[in-house]
Scaffold this motif. Structure first.
Motif, PDB file in Angstrom:
ATOM      1  N   LEU A 104       0.823  -1.335  -0.098  1.00  0.00           N
ATOM      2  CA  LEU A 104      -0.191   0.497   0.274  1.00  0.00           C
ATOM      3  C   LEU A 104       0.751   1.415  -0.042  1.00  0.00           C
ATOM      4  CD1 LEU A 104      -2.465  -0.515   2.215  1.00  0.00           C
ATOM      5  CD2 LEU A 104      -2.923  -1.515  -0.099  1.00  0.00           C
ATOM      6  N   GLU A 105       1.986   1.163   0.924  1.00  0.00           N
ATOM      7  CA  GLU A 105       2.758   2.508   0.377  1.00  0.00           C
ATOM      8  C   GLU A 105       3.375   2.745  -1.043  1.00  0.00           C
ATOM      9  OE1 GLU A 105       7.056   4.350   2.368  1.00  0.00           O
ATOM     10  OE2 GLU A 105       6.933   1.986   2.682  1.00  0.00           O
ATOM     11  N   VAL A 106       3.587   1.493  -1.500  1.00  0.00           N
ATOM     12  CA  VAL A 106       3.873   1.623  -2.896  1.00  0.00           C
ATOM     13  C   VAL A 106       2.110   2.377  -3.058  1.00  0.00           C
ATOM     14  CG1 VAL A 106       4.869   1.090  -5.518  1.00  0.00           C
ATOM     15  CG2 VAL A 106       5.626   0.131  -3.322  1.00  0.00           C
ATOM     16  N   MET A 107       1.268   1.580  -3.061  1.00  0.00           N
ATOM     17  CA  MET A 107       0.293   2.301  -4.031  1.00  0.00           C
ATOM     18  C   MET A 107       0.429   3.461  -3.807  1.00  0.00           C
ATOM     19  SD  MET A 107      -2.606   1.021  -6.079  1.00  0.00           S
ATOM     20  CE  MET A 107      -2.051  -0.951  -6.112  1.00  0.00           C
ATOM     21  N   THR A 108      -0.281   4.156  -2.456  1.00  0.00           N
ATOM     22  CA  THR A 108      -0.423   5.357  -2.727  1.00  0.00           C
ATOM     23  C   THR A 108       0.384   6.411  -3.262  1.00  0.00           C
ATOM     24  OG1 THR A 108       0.345   5.335  -0.169  1.00  0.00           O
ATOM     25  CG2 THR A 108      -1.545   4.569  -0.407  1.00  0.00           C
ATOM     26  N   ASN A 109       1.842   5.350  -2.995  1.00  0.00           N
ATOM     27  CA  ASN A 109       3.084   7.395  -3.992  1.00  0.00           C
ATOM     28  C   ASN A 109       2.178   6.928  -5.177  1.00  0.00           C
ATOM     29  OD1 ASN A 109       3.973   7.572  -1.326  1.00  0.00           O
ATOM     30  ND2 ASN A 109       5.609   5.781  -1.268  1.00  0.00           N
ATOM     31  N   GLU A 110       2.211   6.085  -5.589  1.00  0.00           N
ATOM     32  CA  GLU A 110       2.263   6.103  -7.094  1.00  0.00           C
ATOM     33  C   GLU A 110       1.151   6.813  -7.504  1.00  0.00           C
ATOM     34  OE1 GLU A 110       3.796   4.924  -9.993  1.00  0.00           O
ATOM     35  OE2 GLU A 110       4.980   4.858  -8.743  1.00  0.00           O
ATOM     36  N   ILE A 111      -0.623   6.542  -6.020  1.00  0.00           N
ATOM     37  CA  ILE A 111      -1.932   7.125  -6.786  1.00  0.00           C
ATOM     38  C   ILE A 111      -1.710   8.514  -7.295  1.00  0.00           C
ATOM     39  CG2 ILE A 111      -3.997   7.549  -6.189  1.00  0.00           C
ATOM     40  CD1 ILE A 111      -3.969   4.141  -5.799  1.00  0.00           C
ATOM     41  N   GLY A 112      -0.749   8.713  -5.640  1.00  0.00           N
ATOM     42  CA  GLY A 112      -0.429   9.926  -5.406  1.00  0.00           C
ATOM     43  C   GLY A 112      -0.131  11.328  -6.493  1.00  0.00           C
ATOM     44  N   LYS A 113       1.295  10.255  -7.625  1.00  0.00           N
ATOM     45  CA  LYS A 113       1.270  10.702  -8.327  1.00  0.00           C
ATOM     46  C   LYS A 113       0.528  10.895  -9.490  1.00  0.00           C
ATOM     47  CE  LYS A 113       4.913   8.083  -9.238  1.00  0.00           C
ATOM     48  NZ  LYS A 113       6.425   6.972  -9.650  1.00  0.00           N
ATOM     49  N   MET A 114      -0.521  10.550  -9.568  1.00  0.00           N
ATOM     50  CA  MET A 114      -1.544  10.420 -11.055  1.00  0.00           C
ATOM     51  C   MET A 114      -2.700  11.516 -10.787  1.00  0.00           C
ATOM     52  SD  MET A 114      -4.049   7.804 -12.018  1.00  0.00           S
ATOM     53  CE  MET A 114      -4.326   7.183 -10.081  1.00  0.00           C
ATOM     54  N   LEU A 115      -3.419  11.460  -8.845  1.00  0.00           N
ATOM     55  CA  LEU A 115      -3.842  12.287  -8.829  1.00  0.00           C
ATOM     56  C   LEU A 115      -4.014  14.220  -8.457  1.00  0.00           C
ATOM     57  CD1 LEU A 115      -5.349  10.602  -6.032  1.00  0.00           C
ATOM     58  CD2 LEU A 115      -6.128  10.665  -7.943  1.00  0.00           C
ATOM     59  N   ILE A 116      -1.778  14.039  -8.191  1.00  0.00           N
ATOM     60  CA  ILE A 116      -2.079  15.700  -8.340  1.00  0.00           C
ATOM     61  C   ILE A 116      -1.903  16.620  -9.876  1.00  0.00           C
ATOM     62  CG2 ILE A 116       0.297  15.111  -8.806  1.00  0.00           C
ATOM     63  CD1 ILE A 116       1.726  16.757  -6.545  1.00  0.00           C
ATOM     64  N   ASN A 117      -2.150  15.666 -10.350  1.00  0.00           N
ATOM     65  CA  ASN A 117      -2.202  16.658 -11.714  1.00  0.00           C
ATOM     66  C   ASN A 117      -3.763  16.896 -11.907  1.00  0.00           C
ATOM     67  OD1 ASN A 117       0.291  15.720 -13.297  1.00  0.00           O
ATOM     68  ND2 ASN A 117      -0.517  13.821 -12.326  1.00  0.00           N
ATOM     69  N   PHE A 118      -4.414  16.520 -10.968  1.00  0.00           N
ATOM     70  CA  PHE A 118      -5.624  16.652 -11.234  1.00  0.00           C
ATOM     71  C   PHE A 118      -6.386  18.235  -9.926  1.00  0.00           C
ATOM     72  CE2 PHE A 118      -5.855  12.142 -12.302  1.00  0.00           C
ATOM     73  CZ  PHE A 118      -5.935  12.409 -13.833  1.00  0.00           C
ATOM     74  N   THR A 119      -7.069  18.994 -10.223  1.00  0.00           N
ATOM     75  CA  THR A 119      -7.535  20.219  -9.750  1.00  0.00           C
ATOM     76  C   THR A 119      -8.901  20.138  -8.920  1.00  0.00           C
ATOM     77  OG1 THR A 119      -7.929  21.696 -11.311  1.00  0.00           O
ATOM     78  CG2 THR A 119      -5.606  21.889 -10.410  1.00  0.00           C
ATOM     79  N   GLU A 120     -10.222  19.017  -9.521  1.00  0.00           N
ATOM     80  CA  GLU A 120     -11.292  19.364  -9.716  1.00  0.00           C
ATOM     81  C   GLU A 120     -11.112  17.351  -9.650  1.00  0.00           C
ATOM     82  OE1 GLU A 120     -12.691  20.862 -13.192  1.00  0.00           O
ATOM     83  OE2 GLU A 120     -12.736  23.283 -12.284  1.00  0.00           O
ATOM     84  N   SER A 121     -12.632  17.130  -9.358  1.00  0.00           N
ATOM     85  CA  SER A 121     -12.929  15.676  -9.155  1.00  0.00           C
ATOM     86  C   SER A 121     -12.859  15.109 -10.211  1.00  0.00           C
ATOM     87  CB  SER A 121     -14.404  15.125  -8.762  1.00  0.00           C
ATOM     88  OG  SER A 121     -14.588  14.070  -8.614  1.00  0.00           O
ATOM     89  N   THR A 122     -12.128  13.968 -10.917  1.00  0.00           N
ATOM     90  CA  THR A 122     -12.374  13.151 -11.734  1.00  0.00           C
ATOM     91  C   THR A 122     -12.935  11.958 -11.889  1.00  0.00           C
ATOM     92  OG1 THR A 122     -10.018  14.489 -12.151  1.00  0.00           O
ATOM     93  CG2 THR A 122     -10.014  12.456 -13.088  1.00  0.00           C
ATOM     94  N   GLN A 123     -13.043  11.384 -12.411  1.00  0.00           N
ATOM     95  CA  GLN A 123     -12.725   9.868 -13.281  1.00  0.00           C
ATOM     96  C   GLN A 123     -12.060   9.152 -13.748  1.00  0.00           C
ATOM     97  OE1 GLN A 123     -16.007   7.515 -12.581  1.00  0.00           O
ATOM     98  NE2 GLN A 123     -14.472   5.870 -12.563  1.00  0.00           N
ATOM     99  N   ILE A 124     -11.133   8.482 -12.385  1.00  0.00           N
ATOM    100  CA  ILE A 124      -9.515   8.076 -13.309  1.00  0.00           C
ATOM    101  C   ILE A 124      -9.728   6.728 -14.204  1.00  0.00           C
ATOM    102  CG2 ILE A 124      -7.625   6.900 -12.871  1.00  0.00           C
ATOM    103  CD1 ILE A 124      -8.428   9.520 -11.225  1.00  0.00           C
ATOM    104  N   THR A 125      -9.053   6.873 -15.697  1.00  0.00           N
ATOM    105  CA  THR A 125      -9.420   6.066 -16.867  1.00  0.00           C
ATOM    106  C   THR A 125      -7.955   5.212 -16.504  1.00  0.00           C
ATOM    107  OG1 THR A 125      -8.869   7.626 -18.448  1.00  0.00           O
ATOM    108  CG2 THR A 125     -10.795   7.744 -17.118  1.00  0.00           C
ATOM    109  N   ALA A 126      -7.922   3.848 -17.379  1.00  0.00           N
ATOM    110  CA  ALA A 126      -6.898   3.436 -17.964  1.00  0.00           C
ATOM    111  C   ALA A 126      -5.829   4.216 -18.858  1.00  0.00           C
ATOM    112  CB  ALA A 126      -6.726   1.993 -18.989  1.00  0.00           C
TER     113      ALA A 126
END
Length: 340
Positions: free
Chosen positions: A181-203
């Motif tokens: 989960l440490e790796v998972m949350t880090n990777e998700i965090g790197k992705m979500l930092i790119n969105f300023t509004e609520s987003t539907q995450i896609t492949a």
């Protein structure tokens, strides 16, 4: 009975603090989330200089920890004492050291929040210390998220971050990253930092920001092997060979080994329901049907043969001279032997 991490986090966010927290278990993520929240929010920033003490288990004898815990706060309502890497406290688990902590648990200082971050293991539940913590402190058991529940956990976690993800895309993350989960949350965090509004995450988002290709990844490779789609398997292998840094050989071998381990277990669970199979195999229930197909394509004898080919590839990847070939061909040869 130990508290669930999510319940403790909910109480903390509501401003409810306890005098003692003992955070233990194999999954460090929840331990870090709780201890970090207390460190950041339990007392005001301007009070931390005098009233927040961070200690590390290997450098902190129990007498020093409890000495700090028994101090009164300075010009504040409370103080915080956090012991990180508490599993390294000298003598913890021995009767004389445990007794020191038990005595404090029985009469804690109400103005102190004492936190033990006891990672990667748990106290012996049969001993007095664990029993006393369970009765009079907040004892948290932080377990690994089983792989078959990981996609659902990802969905919930991303929702707490203000975004959404569908189950299929969550499974892509789960299968590609695993339940660290440490790796998972880090990777998700790197992705979500790119969105300023609520987003539907896609492949496509996962491909762009994490680097997991939705068509060419270990999950799609094992799926192609299972249904005996030779063309697709070869396309994925070709992509891996063209992008070796993003698709290292040894993790791919491990994924394929785990896949055939599940197939071997599937053959041992003949007649089990889909729900039971999902739990025993450690996969999302959505994908049990794929194992039904794979088991028809690979009987138990073929699964055992596959293990031999996987072992051979593993040895070659580690430099053992078994008809040595170039590393770029090891995966290609292993998949060819398994599928033919």
């Amino acid at each position: 009975m130990p508290s669930k991490p999510e319940d403790v986090i909910k109480d903390l966010k509501a401003g409810k603090y306890a005098p003692i927290y003992f955070l233990q278990g194999e999954e460090p993520h929840f331990i870090d989330v709780i201890s970090d929240y207390i460190e950041k929010h339990a007392i005001a920033e301007h009070e931390k200089g005098f009233n927040q003490t961070i200690m590390y288990g290997k450098d902190a004898p129990m007498t020093a920890i409890l000495g700090n815990a028994r101090r009164f706060p300075m010009m504040a309502d409370r103080q915080v004492v956090i012991v990180k890497e508490a599993q390294n406290i000298w003598g913890i688990g021995r009767e004389e050291i445990d007794t020191l902590l038990i005595n404090y648990i029985q009469n804690p200082l109400p103005s102190t929040i004492l936190v033990f971050a006891f990672k990667y293991k748990s106290l012996d539940g049969r001993k007095a210390l664990a029993k006393e913590l369970d009765k009079k402190a907040v004892l948290v058991k932080s377990d690994k998220v089983p792989e078959y529940k990981l996609a659902a956990w990802i969905e919930g976690y991303i929702q707490t971050q203000g975004h959404k993800i569908d189950n299929r895309t969550a499974v892509l993350l789960a299968e590609s990253i695993g339940n660290n989960l440490e790796v998972m949350t880090n990777e998700i965090g790197k992705m979500l930092i790119n969105f300023t509004e609520s987003t539907q995450i896609t492949a496509e988002h996962i491909h762009k920001f994490i680097g997991i290709n939705k068509d060419y990844n270990n999950f799609e490779l094992t799926k192609a092997i299972g249904v005996r789609d030779v063309l697709k398997a070869n396309k994925i292998i070709h992509y891996f060979l063209q992008n070796p840094k993003a698709n290292p050989l040894i993790p791919t071998i491990i994924v394929i080994y785990n896949y055939f381990s599940r197939l071997a277990l599937y053959h041992d669970l003949k007649g089990a329901s889909d729900a039971e199979l999902a739990k025993k195999l450690g996969v999302n229930p959505y994908f049990v049907k794929e194992y039904h197909i794979a088991a028809k394509n690979y009987n138990l004898g073929k699964v055992i043969e596959a293990f031999a080919f996987i072992k051979e590839a593993d040895l070659r990847s580690k430099g053992v001279d078994l008809n040595k070939v170039d590393e770029s061909l090891i995966l290609k040869e292993m998949i060819f032997k398994i599928m033919h």
